[in-house]
Design a protein around this motif. Structure first.
Motif, PDB file in Angstrom:
ATOM      1  N   TYR A  16       0.790  -1.234   0.000  1.00 19.84           N
ATOM      2  CA  TYR A  16       0.000   0.000   0.000  1.00 19.84           C
ATOM      3  C   TYR A  16       0.818   1.277   0.000  1.00 19.84           C
ATOM      4  CZ  TYR A  16      -3.458  -3.499   1.060  1.00 19.84           C
ATOM      5  OH  TYR A  16      -4.250  -4.625   0.992  1.00 19.84           O
ATOM      6  N   GLU A  61      -3.096  -0.494   8.494  1.00 25.58           N
ATOM      7  CA  GLU A  61      -2.500  -0.908   7.223  1.00 25.58           C
ATOM      8  C   GLU A  61      -1.613  -2.133   7.400  1.00 25.58           C
ATOM      9  OE1 GLU A  61       0.544   1.277   4.286  1.00 25.58           O
ATOM     10  OE2 GLU A  61      -1.410   2.283   4.452  1.00 25.58           O
ATOM     11  N   THR A  66       1.545   2.430  -5.478  1.00 29.33           N
ATOM     12  CA  THR A  66       1.978   2.725  -4.111  1.00 29.33           C
ATOM     13  C   THR A  66       2.707   4.062  -4.023  1.00 29.33           C
ATOM     14  OG1 THR A  66       3.922   1.342  -4.520  1.00 29.33           O
ATOM     15  CG2 THR A  66       2.102   0.329  -3.352  1.00 29.33           C
TER      16      THR A  66
END
Length: 239
Positions: free
Chosen positions: A87, A99, A189
């Protein structure tokens, strides 16, 4: 007839794997999470190669999603445990806790549950499970995604342990660990120039293509690799 389920099988490395297995005569079920347009495009390209192909939208981080994939696949001879995600690139201390949890769910917990379902589906008939790991598993990826690297190290451990556990059932469990690969991962990303920046660190001087990773997967799924199990094949240009 070879029938193979590929999770995350409609983009990037997964799509390349699907096309390569189609060329080897596999009938395919491709799982995907969100990009319906990419899924339909990959399905059509696989069918153009002469292989049967279905796409299934399902989330491997849920029990219902995994059940849906295996129900759609029916009797199978192979699973490519490819679905995964990163991510952002950041030191661990700057990465939000939620996350980190999501990264483990997508890259380790989900694939472990997919492997569990694959063993249940193949018991009695045998088959091959190919887990997609990462070169990051042994490099640690400091300053980028330590938590992702740790999840992929878990995939290597899963491959070793499960491969030994189910060898007597005629099920082979292997993994491929790609290094720097030319996909849209880097742009998504937030680092679209990462390939150009990192390539000089690779002994072979370049990133791999998804097709090169797919070749390794196809070999491991073939009879030519019939004596290979409980191990990870690194496809990382020497890094």
């Amino acid at each position: 007839m070879k029938r193979t389920l590929v999770t995350g099988g409609t983009r990037g490395i997964g799509a390349a794997i699907a096309r390569r297995l189609a060329a080897d005569g596999h009938s395919l079920v491709l799982g995907y999470l969100a990009d319906s347009e990419a899924a339909a495009s990959t399905r059509d390209s696989v069918r153009e190669l002469g292989a049967a192909c279905e796409i299934v939208r399902a989330d491997i981080t849920t029990d219902a999603g995994i059940a849906e994939l295996f129900e759609a696949a029916g009797p199978i001879t192979g699973v490519v445990n490819n679905a995964g995600a990163t991510y952002r690139y950041a030191p661990l201390v700057d990465t939000p806790a939620d996350e980190i949890r999501t990264t483990y769910a997508v890259n380790l917990v989900g694939p472990t549950l997919v492997a569990r379902a694959a063993v249940a589906a193949m018991t009695g008939a045998g088959g091959v499970i190919v887990n997609i790991s990462s070169g990051a598993a042994t490099l640690g990826s400091p300053g980028e995604y330590v938590h992702y690297a740790a999840a992929k190290a878990g995939i290597d451990a899963l491959t070793k342990g499960l491969g030994l556990e189910v060898a007597s059932l005629g099920i082979r469990v292997v993994a491929v660990a790609p290094g720097l690969t030319e996909t849209d991962l880097h742009a998504s990303t937030g680092d679209p120039d990462r390939i150009e920046r990192m390539a000089p660190q690779i002994p072979l001087g370049r990133a791999s293509s998804p097709d090169e990773v797919a070749e390794a997967v196809a070999w491991l799924m073939s009879e030519k690799a019939g004596y290979v199990t409980a191990t990870t094949l690194r496809v990382a240009g020497g890094r």
